[in-house]
Design an enzyme around this catalytic site. Structure first.
Site, mmCIF file in Angstrom:
data_model
loop_
_atom_site.group_PDB
_atom_site.id
_atom_site.type_symbol
_atom_site.label_atom_id
_atom_site.label_comp_id
_atom_site.label_asym_id
_atom_site.label_seq_id
_atom_site.Cartn_x
_atom_site.Cartn_y
_atom_site.Cartn_z
ATOM 1 N N GLY A 243 -42.144 59.557 -50.390
ATOM 2 C CA GLY A 243 -43.316 60.332 -51.391
ATOM 3 C C GLY A 243 -43.323 60.500 -52.624
ATOM 4 O O GLY A 243 -43.946 61.777 -53.300
ATOM 5 N N ARG A 283 -44.188 54.198 -52.995
ATOM 6 C CA ARG A 283 -45.211 53.905 -54.769
ATOM 7 C C ARG A 283 -43.825 53.680 -55.684
ATOM 8 O O ARG A 283 -44.133 53.265 -57.084
ATOM 9 C CB ARG A 283 -45.630 55.484 -54.299
ATOM 10 C CG ARG A 283 -46.842 55.487 -55.766
ATOM 11 C CD ARG A 283 -47.516 56.823 -55.673
ATOM 12 N NE ARG A 283 -48.025 57.751 -54.479
ATOM 13 C CZ ARG A 283 -48.907 57.092 -53.656
ATOM 14 N NH1 ARG A 283 -49.974 57.231 -54.448
ATOM 15 N NH2 ARG A 283 -49.480 58.080 -52.674
ATOM 16 N N CYS A 351 -72.334 47.827 -53.040
ATOM 17 C CA CYS A 351 -73.441 48.864 -52.769
ATOM 18 C C CYS A 351 -73.127 49.912 -52.482
ATOM 19 O O CYS A 351 -74.173 50.047 -51.383
ATOM 20 C CB CYS A 351 -74.091 47.955 -51.767
ATOM 21 S SG CYS A 351 -74.661 46.134 -52.067
HETATM 22 N N1 LLP Z 1 -42.414 56.837 -44.779
HETATM 23 C C1 LLP Z 1 -42.946 56.846 -44.525
HETATM 24 C C2 LLP Z 1 -42.793 57.047 -43.362
HETATM 25 C C3 LLP Z 1 -44.503 56.760 -44.422
HETATM 26 O O1 LLP Z 1 -45.521 57.319 -43.836
HETATM 27 C C4 LLP Z 1 -44.625 56.265 -46.136
HETATM 28 C C5 LLP Z 1 -46.256 56.676 -46.051
HETATM 29 C C6 LLP Z 1 -43.533 56.522 -47.604
HETATM 30 C C7 LLP Z 1 -42.375 56.062 -46.273
HETATM 31 C C8 LLP Z 1 -44.181 55.554 -48.315
HETATM 32 O O2 LLP Z 1 -44.263 56.772 -48.645
HETATM 33 P P1 LLP Z 1 -44.148 56.542 -50.846
HETATM 34 O O3 LLP Z 1 -42.831 56.258 -51.705
HETATM 35 O O4 LLP Z 1 -45.094 55.152 -50.993
HETATM 36 O O5 LLP Z 1 -45.058 58.050 -50.730
HETATM 37 N N2 LLP Z 1 -51.985 55.500 -49.094
HETATM 38 C C9 LLP Z 1 -52.058 56.462 -49.685
HETATM 39 C C10 LLP Z 1 -50.739 56.707 -50.143
HETATM 40 C C11 LLP Z 1 -50.241 56.761 -47.609
HETATM 41 C C12 LLP Z 1 -48.930 57.025 -47.819
HETATM 42 C C13 LLP Z 1 -48.773 56.645 -46.451
HETATM 43 N N3 LLP Z 1 -47.132 57.394 -45.706
HETATM 44 C C14 LLP Z 1 -52.303 56.916 -51.588
HETATM 45 O O6 LLP Z 1 -52.916 55.448 -51.490
HETATM 46 O O7 LLP Z 1 -51.975 57.753 -51.644
#
Ligand code: LLP
Length: 422
Positions: A243, A283, A351
């Protein structure tokens, strides 16, 4: 307004030559575009490795890479080599990580609707499972009946925290399809069950409050709520999910992984949590390591309205602007630090009128058809969310390091578009 490109949106090894041209990993991006075509995802391997190392240094063993951000064999190998576990969210991600040679005990399986088959593969191989529902507990008991072996589990709980982020990527609130509620008592019931049932070997509690979060206070709030729940349980590990946000555009600022770790450790210590604290960033590892190169195909000026600059990709290689209204910087790698006085709308070739890459893109005044245009910070949730909409083949992924470029995922061909048809 000249809108210089902020340095922090470029990968670690980005360097601008005297001629204004951008190199990453010692590779000239215009040469790379010439050789590999466009669109193309380019990743700075040193940047990826540095973020993995930072995560391991800050959290120790147990920190996992959230592979949904970006996954292919090369990436799974890289994060494994750097000492991270790998978080997979589906049987497909699990398959890729295993094919890359990541040992099952270094994997953790997530998902709010894991099938019996997905669970069986994890169970048989010894992959840890983050339990998300009572139905899933019942499935794991069934697997125990099959072979008498327990499954290593964590229980995913929703602390009831509303993180400041896009509604679609908020997951810590009570109204969520993920996890079991702390407030409702479901989380406690699932944990109690896991502690006594022979099918389940409880190793910890898991909470993920959302994605692209800039405010560390949101994580602190989650820890405060979880403390009362976790402490009496005497579990080995508390995983606080992923997150951590990253800056995409001018003016945004995000804490580093090191700063995130310091705040989480202090919050947990302050709340009397003795369990090992882990996280699973996606991320923060991959986003800023990657960038996308497109080629400008048409420029359409509608006087008094706007200028549309069409590139050779779009919502199929980056659906984030359409899904979340996400913004990106744009620049020309032939004149990286040039003034960007002109505002245009960069669109894709699909499109759909909604096929926007960057709504208000700052570009140099002399932007022309044929230019290579770059959107930085596309390393997370770009390639992984890419589609074949309009039968557009997905771009390749090229890793750059030490002056060398290597293709780690090749470009799809038109024939690839036919490979599933009967
Ligand atoms: N752990 C769990 C249980 C998760 O659901 C996620 C992301 C992460 C870790 C990794 O989160 P991060 O560090 O990447 O924030 N498609 C969206 C983001 C969806 C995130 C889903 N879960 C976007 O492009 O912003």
């Amino acid at each position: 307004m000249i809108h210089p490109l902020p340095r922090y949106v470029l990968p670690d090894t980005a360097a601008v030559g005297r001629d204004g041209r951008l190199t990453v990993g010692g590779v000239d991006l215009l040469d790379l575009a010439e050789e590999h075509g466009t669109p193309v995802f380019v990743y700075d391997e040193a940047h990826l490795r540095a973020r993995c190392r930072e995560a391991v240094a800050s959290f120790g063993d147990g920190v996992a890479y959230g592979s949904k951000a970006f996954l292919c064999l090369a990436m799974a190998r890289l994060v494994h080599e750097e000492g991270m576990r790998v978080d997979v969210a589906t049987g497909g991600e699990l398959h890729v990580a295993l094919a890359a040679g990541v040992p099952p005990e270094r994997l953790v399986l997530h998902g709010n609707n894991k099938s019996l088959d997905e669970l069986r593969r994890a169970h048989q191989l010894g992959v840890r499972v983050v339990v998300d529902s009572f139905d899933e507990l019942a499935r794991l008991e069934r697997l125990h009946e099959e072979d008498g072996q327990p499954t290593k589990v964590m229980v995913r709980v929703t602390p009831g925290v509303e993180a400041h982020t896009h509604e679609y990527v908020m997951t810590g609130q009570t109204d969520s399809k993920f996890g079991l509620g702390v407030a409702s008592g479901d989380a406690a019931r699932a944990v109690e069950h896991a502690q006594i049932h022979p099918a389940l070997d409880l190793v910890g509690v898991h909470a993920h409050i959302g994605s692209q979060i800039f405010l560390l206070r949101s994580f602190e709030k989650a820890v405060e709520i979880l403390a009362g729940f976790v402490e009496p349980l005497d579990v080995e590990e508390l995983c606080l999910g992923g997150g951590l946000g990253v800056p995409y555009v001018e003016g945004e600022e995000a804490p580093s992984i090191t700063e995130w770790a310091a705040v989480l450790h202090a919050a947990c210590a302050g709340a009397g949590i003795t369990a090992r604290v882990t996280v699973e960033p996606g991320r923060a590892i991959a986003a800023a390591a990657g960038l996308t190169l497109y080629r400008v195909g048409t420029i359409k000026d509608i006087p008094g309205v706007r200028t549309y600059v069409s590139v050779d990709g779009g919502m199929s290689d980056n659906p984030r602007p359409v899904l979340y209204g996400s913004g990106y910087e744009t620049f020309l790698p032939r004149a990286t630090l040039a003034e960007r006085p002109r505002t245009v709308t960069v669109v894709g070739k699909h499109c759909e009128s909604g096929d926007i890459v960057v709504r208000d893109a700052h570009v140099p005044a002399d932007l022309a058809v044929g230019d290579v245009l770059c959107t930085p910070v596309t390393g997370a949730y770009g390639h992984s969310m890419a589609s074949n909409y309009n039968k557009v083949p997905r771009p390749p992924v090229v890793f750059v390091a030490g002056g060398e470029a290597r293709v780690v995922v090749r470009r799809e061909t038109f024939d690839d578009l036919l490979r599933l048809d009967a």
